[in-house]
Every structure is written in structure tokens, then in C-alpha cells.
Scaffold this motif. Structure first.
Motif, PDB file in Angstrom:
ATOM      1  N   PRO A 344      11.674   8.095  12.491  1.00  0.00           N
ATOM      2  CA  PRO A 344      11.443   9.161  11.515  1.00  0.00           C
ATOM      3  C   PRO A 344       9.946   9.451  11.359  1.00  0.00           C
ATOM      4  CG  PRO A 344      12.973   7.520  10.652  1.00  0.00           C
ATOM      5  CD  PRO A 344      12.374   6.943  11.901  1.00  0.00           C
ATOM      6  N   PRO A 345       9.589  10.676  10.991  1.00  0.00           N
ATOM      7  CA  PRO A 345       8.172  11.012  10.801  1.00  0.00           C
ATOM      8  C   PRO A 345       7.524  10.160   9.717  1.00  0.00           C
ATOM      9  CG  PRO A 345       9.606  12.739   9.907  1.00  0.00           C
ATOM     10  CD  PRO A 345      10.482  11.815  10.696  1.00  0.00           C
ATOM     11  N   TYR A 346       6.243   9.856   9.910  1.00  0.00           N
ATOM     12  CA  TYR A 346       5.410   9.082   8.988  1.00  0.00           C
ATOM     13  C   TYR A 346       5.727   7.591   8.984  1.00  0.00           C
ATOM     14  CZ  TYR A 346       3.350  13.255   6.884  1.00  0.00           C
ATOM     15  OH  TYR A 346       2.666  14.417   6.675  1.00  0.00           O
ATOM     16  N   THR A 347       6.650   7.132   9.815  1.00  0.00           N
ATOM     17  CA  THR A 347       6.985   5.711   9.821  1.00  0.00           C
ATOM     18  C   THR A 347       5.765   4.862  10.164  1.00  0.00           C
ATOM     19  OG1 THR A 347       9.264   6.194  10.473  1.00  0.00           O
ATOM     20  CG2 THR A 347       8.476   3.941  10.817  1.00  0.00           C
ATOM     21  N   ASP A 348       4.993   5.277  11.188  1.00  0.00           N
ATOM     22  CA  ASP A 348       3.847   4.477  11.613  1.00  0.00           C
ATOM     23  C   ASP A 348       2.763   4.420  10.543  1.00  0.00           C
ATOM     24  OD1 ASP A 348       3.355   7.168  11.904  1.00  0.00           O
ATOM     25  OD2 ASP A 348       2.362   7.001  13.854  1.00  0.00           O
ATOM     26  N   VAL A 349       2.477   5.554   9.896  1.00  0.00           N
ATOM     27  CA  VAL A 349       1.436   5.576   8.856  1.00  0.00           C
ATOM     28  C   VAL A 349       1.864   4.730   7.660  1.00  0.00           C
ATOM     29  CG1 VAL A 349       0.023   7.045   7.383  1.00  0.00           C
ATOM     30  CG2 VAL A 349       0.758   7.878   9.620  1.00  0.00           C
ATOM     31  N   PHE A 350       3.141   4.889   7.239  1.00  0.00           N
ATOM     32  CA  PHE A 350       3.650   4.060   6.144  1.00  0.00           C
ATOM     33  C   PHE A 350       3.486   2.576   6.479  1.00  0.00           C
ATOM     34  CE2 PHE A 350       6.984   7.278   4.363  1.00  0.00           C
ATOM     35  CZ  PHE A 350       5.955   8.127   4.004  1.00  0.00           C
ATOM     36  N   ALA A 351       3.842   2.213   7.698  1.00  0.00           N
ATOM     37  CA  ALA A 351       3.812   0.797   8.095  1.00  0.00           C
ATOM     38  C   ALA A 351       2.388   0.256   8.102  1.00  0.00           C
ATOM     39  CB  ALA A 351       4.460   0.623   9.467  1.00  0.00           C
ATOM     40  N   TRP A 352       1.411   1.036   8.598  1.00  0.00           N
ATOM     41  CA  TRP A 352       0.020   0.563   8.619  1.00  0.00           C
ATOM     42  C   TRP A 352      -0.476   0.243   7.208  1.00  0.00           C
ATOM     43  CZ3 TRP A 352      -0.741   4.814  12.663  1.00  0.00           C
ATOM     44  CH2 TRP A 352      -0.820   4.253  13.947  1.00  0.00           C
ATOM     45  N   ILE A 353      -0.215   1.153   6.275  1.00  0.00           N
ATOM     46  CA  ILE A 353      -0.698   0.932   4.909  1.00  0.00           C
ATOM     47  C   ILE A 353       0.050  -0.232   4.258  1.00  0.00           C
ATOM     48  CG2 ILE A 353      -1.057   1.977   2.642  1.00  0.00           C
ATOM     49  CD1 ILE A 353      -1.099   4.704   4.087  1.00  0.00           C
ATOM     50  N   ILE A 354       1.348  -0.307   4.506  1.00  0.00           N
ATOM     51  CA  ILE A 354       2.145  -1.377   3.915  1.00  0.00           C
ATOM     52  C   ILE A 354       1.710  -2.742   4.442  1.00  0.00           C
ATOM     53  CG2 ILE A 354       4.467  -2.394   4.036  1.00  0.00           C
ATOM     54  CD1 ILE A 354       5.591   0.335   3.361  1.00  0.00           C
ATOM     55  N   MET A 355       1.266  -2.808   5.702  1.00  0.00           N
ATOM     56  CA  MET A 355       0.747  -4.076   6.213  1.00  0.00           C
ATOM     57  C   MET A 355      -0.513  -4.503   5.460  1.00  0.00           C
ATOM     58  SD  MET A 355       1.441  -4.210  10.338  1.00  0.00           S
ATOM     59  CE  MET A 355       1.234  -2.474  10.751  1.00  0.00           C
ATOM     60  N   GLY A 356      -1.328  -3.526   5.068  1.00  0.00           N
ATOM     61  CA  GLY A 356      -2.475  -3.844   4.220  1.00  0.00           C
ATOM     62  C   GLY A 356      -2.047  -4.374   2.870  1.00  0.00           C
ATOM     63  N   ILE A 357      -0.980  -3.795   2.315  1.00  0.00           N
ATOM     64  CA  ILE A 357      -0.448  -4.271   1.039  1.00  0.00           C
ATOM     65  C   ILE A 357       0.061  -5.703   1.171  1.00  0.00           C
ATOM     66  CG2 ILE A 357       1.387  -3.925  -0.667  1.00  0.00           C
ATOM     67  CD1 ILE A 357       1.181  -0.915  -0.096  1.00  0.00           C
ATOM     68  N   VAL A 358       0.736  -6.003   2.278  1.00  0.00           N
ATOM     69  CA  VAL A 358       1.266  -7.353   2.491  1.00  0.00           C
ATOM     70  C   VAL A 358       0.136  -8.373   2.584  1.00  0.00           C
ATOM     71  CG1 VAL A 358       2.565  -8.830   4.065  1.00  0.00           C
ATOM     72  CG2 VAL A 358       3.369  -6.527   3.580  1.00  0.00           C
ATOM     73  N   LEU A 359      -0.944  -8.017   3.271  1.00  0.00           N
ATOM     74  CA  LEU A 359      -2.084  -8.939   3.367  1.00  0.00           C
ATOM     75  C   LEU A 359      -2.660  -9.229   1.983  1.00  0.00           C
ATOM     76  CD1 LEU A 359      -3.925  -7.611   6.539  1.00  0.00           C
ATOM     77  CD2 LEU A 359      -2.993  -9.907   6.226  1.00  0.00           C
ATOM     78  N   SER A 360      -2.798  -8.196   1.169  1.00  0.00           N
ATOM     79  CA  SER A 360      -3.307  -8.391  -0.186  1.00  0.00           C
ATOM     80  C   SER A 360      -2.346  -9.244  -1.013  1.00  0.00           C
ATOM     81  CB  SER A 360      -3.517  -7.030  -0.860  1.00  0.00           C
ATOM     82  OG  SER A 360      -3.781  -7.170  -2.236  1.00  0.00           O
ATOM     83  N   ASP A 361      -1.049  -8.952  -0.874  1.00  0.00           N
ATOM     84  CA  ASP A 361      -0.053  -9.672  -1.663  1.00  0.00           C
ATOM     85  C   ASP A 361       0.117 -11.118  -1.227  1.00  0.00           C
ATOM     86  OD1 ASP A 361       0.324  -7.409  -3.101  1.00  0.00           O
ATOM     87  OD2 ASP A 361       2.260  -6.871  -2.230  1.00  0.00           O
ATOM     88  N   ALA A 362      -0.322 -11.456   0.006  1.00  0.00           N
ATOM     89  CA  ALA A 362      -0.232 -12.847   0.444  1.00  0.00           C
ATOM     90  C   ALA A 362      -1.029 -13.753  -0.483  1.00  0.00           C
ATOM     91  CB  ALA A 362      -0.749 -12.975   1.880  1.00  0.00           C
ATOM     92  N   PHE A 363      -2.220 -13.303  -0.868  1.00  0.00           N
ATOM     93  CA  PHE A 363      -3.016 -14.054  -1.842  1.00  0.00           C
ATOM     94  C   PHE A 363      -2.301 -14.118  -3.191  1.00  0.00           C
ATOM     95  CE2 PHE A 363      -6.790 -12.536   0.739  1.00  0.00           C
ATOM     96  CZ  PHE A 363      -7.088 -13.786   1.260  1.00  0.00           C
ATOM     97  N   HIS A 364      -1.814 -12.963  -3.632  1.00  0.00           N
ATOM     98  CA  HIS A 364      -1.255 -12.868  -4.973  1.00  0.00           C
ATOM     99  C   HIS A 364       0.022 -13.692  -5.101  1.00  0.00           C
ATOM    100  CE1 HIS A 364      -1.273 -11.057  -8.912  1.00  0.00           C
ATOM    101  NE2 HIS A 364      -0.001 -10.728  -8.778  1.00  0.00           N
ATOM    102  N   SER A 365       0.874 -13.657  -4.071  1.00  0.00           N
ATOM    103  CA  SER A 365       2.127 -14.417  -4.126  1.00  0.00           C
ATOM    104  C   SER A 365       1.860 -15.902  -4.241  1.00  0.00           C
ATOM    105  CB  SER A 365       2.958 -14.130  -2.872  1.00  0.00           C
ATOM    106  OG  SER A 365       3.306 -12.766  -2.803  1.00  0.00           O
ATOM    107  N   ALA A 366       0.848 -16.389  -3.498  1.00  0.00           N
ATOM    108  CA  ALA A 366       0.510 -17.810  -3.586  1.00  0.00           C
ATOM    109  C   ALA A 366      -0.074 -18.154  -4.952  1.00  0.00           C
ATOM    110  CB  ALA A 366      -0.477 -18.173  -2.479  1.00  0.00           C
ATOM    111  N   PHE A 367      -0.926 -17.270  -5.466  1.00  0.00           N
ATOM    112  CA  PHE A 367      -1.539 -17.515  -6.769  1.00  0.00           C
ATOM    113  C   PHE A 367      -0.491 -17.583  -7.880  1.00  0.00           C
ATOM    114  CE2 PHE A 367      -2.265 -14.618 -10.360  1.00  0.00           C
ATOM    115  CZ  PHE A 367      -2.982 -15.458 -11.187  1.00  0.00           C
TER     116      PHE A 367
END
Length: 513
Positions: A344-367
Motif C-alpha cells: 500500500p502507498p506510504y508503507t515505507d515512509v510510515f515504517a521508517w518513522i515508526i522504526m525511529g519511534i521504536v528506538l526511542s521507546d526501547a529506552f522508555h520501555s526499560a525505564f
């Protein structure tokens, strides 16, 4: 302060069980997504995601009670009070039954009204969407009343049962994906029905297992009003935080549906599957670590609690980044391998940004392990929850003024980073730790490693055309260079001597055998 050897072995064993399950389930799930997308089409796939999300949005109360249940069961286990443990389980089960009844009422009134009056659904699929809503309500109610049983398994650090059940769940969903291709009339309804039946069977098995294995998992009459107030008092403030999480996930999904229809919901659903796969690496690791963090606090070992939390933050981030690097640098190729021509359109752009969110949340989930172990969550949930809820109106406004659909995910990323910084400050006010040690042990090495890790994949992508050869090179040379950076830059000399080198030594001995 070094982590106790017995604790290390327990965490390592539980992590191993969870990761075996996760790797198999991820492989099956990603393949299943392609089969289901081809069988349903982009529109029906998006309808299932967004309509099921309406019920998820109504289930924020359960998320709050889940955190409360898990925390207090683990805390009582740490204290060794079996009578209090049994009472806590029964009280939590009663509260979850009440929450399930609330979801039925809200789902059959507010949920049905929202489906027919606000959502963008093709008219010919409204009946199917209605039944998907009903199946989701039934599944959610079973999930609600299952929470105390799952929390008991986690508190006892018995992760092997989750591994075995997870393997069944993954392969059963693969079977369902093929079964819906046999249907000719309305595959969407058949898909929703089969998933509901499968979820009920899994949860019924887990209930029988926990009732036979753990003495506290019995339904008892509990009239201790103080205990109910304690559970609700803790979860009451946590409700605000869970509302914020639901708003960010399903609320934004509904906003996308209102502006762009179910095709963009399908794109978001695929990107979120990538997010779920990445988060599973952190979730399974932290699921094994979390009970130990709570028990350390219950024993009064605050230094040990933060020591384990800091290392958990760093290891979680490095694990996620190891996956993100090859995926992010060759995402378009991987999407076409995974989904064929049905991306579907925009899948790649959504995924790139969401991967950034996951990296940020990795710290937060552990905290959050330390935050919930301390048990004082009022200020953090009010402040950060208020900020996170702003993602919905801000996201709506960005789409209203004509910004591209990925702007809603950029909004979430910025807000989540701000919330993470604020949360550390709040936790420091409850049980103090060294900011300098936090920066020196966790954030400094992680940020430096991240920047340096971009060099080799960038060079590979620049020098080679897209295809299997480039992706294999990213997995071998790129990941090899990354692991060397993690070893040399991510961990200091003491960590290498006491944590990494002994682990490498054990792996070498097992390999030689």
C-alpha cells in the motif's frame, strides 16, 4: 554493583525461551501477513485493522489494571506473603471481570455508533465490519479476564509456557490464513471468526494451566476494600497513561481512516507489524528482566534495581538497533519481497518513522520497569499522558491543513522523546540515582555507537544496487561492523570483562562441544 549470578541465569533462561518463540512466531506472522493481504485485499485488510482498533481504543482500562496486577503480584512474591498473594490475584480477577463488562457496554453502544456514523467504510462492507467489531469485543473480553493468569506466570518467571503457547499461536494463524482462501463469499467475516475462536482456545488453556500450577490462581471471595482501593489507586493513575498510549496507536489509526480511508489503514497496519516485530525483541527481554527489578525494589535494594534497569536500557537499545539498521537501509526491497506487488502507498515512509519511534521507546520501555517497581506513577502519568494525548489533536490538525499522512507519526516521535526525558526526572525525585552514571553508562555509548554504525551500511547502499546481494552484505559486513562497535564503544572495559567476555566464552565452549 554486579548483577547476582543466579539472577543472571534466570534472566538468561527466560530470555532464551521467549526468543525462540519470538523468532518462529515472527517468521510465521510476516509470511501470514502476505497471505492474508493477498486473500483479503488492501481495503478489507485495512477494515479489519481499524475496526478492531475501535475496541482496542475502548480497552484502556484493561491496560491500567494489567500493569497494576503484574506489579502487585510480583511484589507479594518478592515479599513471600502467600496469603496476600492469593488475595491480590482474586481481587485483580474481580476487577478485570468488571472491566470486561464495561467493554461490552461501550463496544455495543459507542463502538457501533462510531462504526456507522464516523468511519470511512465502503457501504458493501459495513455488514462485515459490524461482525468484525463483534468478534473483537468477544476477544477483548476474554483477554481482559485472562490478565491476572498471565501476570501470575510472569511473576513466577515461568516463561517457557509462553514460548510453547506462542509457537502454537503463530502456526495456527498461518493455518487460518490459508483457510480463509477457501471461502468465497466474505473472507473478512471468516477471518475475524477464526481469529476469535483461536484466541479463546489459547486463553482457556492458559487458565487451566495456571489453576493447576499455582495455588493463588483460584477464584476467592475478597472483601478487603483496602486491597481494592490499592489496586484501583495504582491503576487509576495508570489509566491516564494507557489512554495516551491508545490515543497514539488506535486514535491516530482512526484519524487516518477519516481522512484517507482503509487503504492508508492497511499501510499503517503493515508498518505496525514491523514495529511489533522489533518491539518483540525488547518486550521478551524485558519480560524476563522485569520481575527481578520489582523484587529488588521489594527487598529494598534500590541500587541493584537501578543497576539492572540501566543495563536493561542499553541492551534493549542495542538489540533494536541491530535489527533496524539492515531493515531501514533496504526497506523498499524487503517490502516487495514480503508483500509482492501489494504494498500500500506510504508503507515505507510510515515504517521508517515508526522504526525511529521504536528506538526511542526501547529506552522508555526499560525505564518503566523501575518506574512501576517504585509504584509511584501519579505525576509521571499525568504529565507525560497529557503530552502524549496531544498527539491526536496535533495529528488531526496536521492532516486538516494538508500535511502528508506521515506527519502524524513525526508528531508521535517528537512527543515520545520529550516524555522520556521528563519521566527520568520524575523518577529521580522518588528514588535518586546518578544522572552522570545514567549518561555515562546508557545514553553516551548508545548515541556514539548509533552515529558510527551508519557509516558501513551507507557505504554498502551507495556502492551496490538493490537486491539480495546487497541485503546479504548488509546482514554480514554491516552487522559485523555494528557488533564490533557495540563491543568496543557500546560497553566499557568493566562491562566487557564482567558481562560480555564471560558470555562469549560460554558460547565458544558450547560451540566446541
Amino acid at each position: 554493583m554486579p548483577i547476582d549470578t543466579g539472577h543472571k541465569k534466570t534472566i538468561a533462561r527466560n530470555t532464551a525461551f521467549l526468543y525462540v518463540r519470538m523468532l518462529v512466531v515472527m517468521a510465521v506472522t510476516f509470511y501470514t501477513s502476505r497471505v492474508v493481504l493477498n486473500a483479503l485485499g488492501e481495503t478489507d485488510y485495512g477494515i479489519y485493522d481499524v475496526v478492531g482498533g475501535v475496541v482496542t481504543l475502548l480497552s484502556f482500562v484493561n491496560g491500567s489494571l494489567s500493569a497494576s496486577t503484574s506489579r502487585f503480584l510480583t511484589y507479594e512474591l518478592g515479599r513471600g506473603d502467600t496469603c496476600r498473594l492469593a488475595s491480590t490475584f482474586s481481587a485483580a480477577l474481580n476487577l478485570h471481570i468488571g472491566a470486561a463488562l464495561l467493554v461490552i457496554v461501550l463496544g455495543e453502544t459507542l463502538g457501533v455508533w462510531f462504526l456507522y456514523n464516523k468511519m470511512t467504510i465502503p457501504p458493501e462492507q459495513l455488514t462485515a465490519a459490524f461482525w468484525i467489531l463483534q468478534f473483537s469485543i468477544v476477544t477483548t473480553c476474554f483477554t481482559f479476564t485472562q490478565v491476572p493468569f498471565n501476570a501470575s506466570i510472569i511473576s513466577h518467571e515461568n516463561m517457557s509456557v509462553f514460548a510453547y503457547v506462542g509457537l502454537y499461536e503463530g502456526f495456527s494463524k498461518l493455518a487460518i490464513a490459508y483457510l480463509i482462501q477457501l471461502g468465497t463469499d466474505n473472507r473478512l467475516i471468516l477471518y475475524g471468526l477464526l481469529l476469535m475462536v483461536n484466541a479463546v482456545l489459547i486463553q482457556t488453556f492458559l487458565r487451566f494451566y495456571t489453576r493447576r500450577r499455582y495455588d493463588e490462581c483460584r477464584m476467592r471471595m475478597v472483601r478487603d476494600k483496602a486491597l481494592y482501593r490499592k489496586l484501583l489507586g495504582y491503576s487509576g493513575w495508570d489509566i491516564f497513561g494507557n489512554v495516551a498510549v491508545m490515543v497514539q496507536s488506535q486514535g491516530i489509526n482512526i484519524v487516518l481512516n477519516i481522512f484517507y480511508g482503509p487503504v492508508l489503514n492497511a499501510a499503517r497496519a503493515i508498518a505496525v507489524q514491523i514495529q511489533g516485530g522489533l518491539r518483540a525483541f525488547v518486550t521478551n527481554f524485558l519480560m524476563a528482566v522485569r520481575p527481578r527489578v520489582v523484587k529488588l525494589f521489594a527487598e529494598g535494594d534500590h541500587a541493584g534495581m537501578y543497576n539492572l534497569t540501566f543495563y536493561g536500557c542499553k541492551i534493549a537499545y542495542f538489540m533494536i538497533l541491530a535489527l533496524v539498521l539492515p531493515i531501514a537501509f533496504d526497506l523498499e526491497f524487503l517490502l516487495h519481497v514480503w508483500l509482492g506487488d501489494n504494498v500500500p502507498p506510504y508503507t515505507d515512509v510510515f515504517a521508517w518513522i515508526i522504526m525511529g519511534i521504536v528506538l526511542s521507546d526501547a529506552f522508555h520501555s526499560a525505564f518503566l520497569m523501575a518506574f512501576h517497581a517504585i509504584g509511584r506513577i501519579k505525576t509521571g502519568n499525568v504529565v507525560c499522558g497529557s503530552l502524549m494525548i496531544m498527539a491526536l489533536p496535533v495529528g488531526y490538525l496536521t492532516l486538516k491543513v494538508g500535511l502528508p499522512p506521515y506527519s502524524v507519526f513525526v508528531t508521535i516521535l517528537v512527543i515520545n522523546v520529550i516524555c522520556h526525558i521528563i519521566s527520568w526526572i520524575i523518577a529521580h525525585g522518588y528514588v535518586r540515582f546518578s544522572y552522570r552514571r545514567l549518561l555515562g553508562i546508557v545514553y553516551g555509548p548508545c548515541m556514539l555507537t548509533s552515529v558510527l554504525a551508519l557509516a558501513v551500511p551507507s557505504l554498502i547502499v551507495w556502492a551496490m544496487p538493490s537486491g539480495w546481494m546487497r541485503f546479504i552484505t548488509l546482514l554480514t559486513i554491516g552487522e559485523g561492523a555494528y557488533l564490533a562497535l557495540v563491543y568496543l564503544v557500546g560497553f566499557n572495559r568493566d562491562e566487557r570483562a564482567h558481562m560480555i567476555n564471560p558470555l562469549i566464552g560460554k558460547l565458544i565452549k558450547k560451540f566446541k562441544r
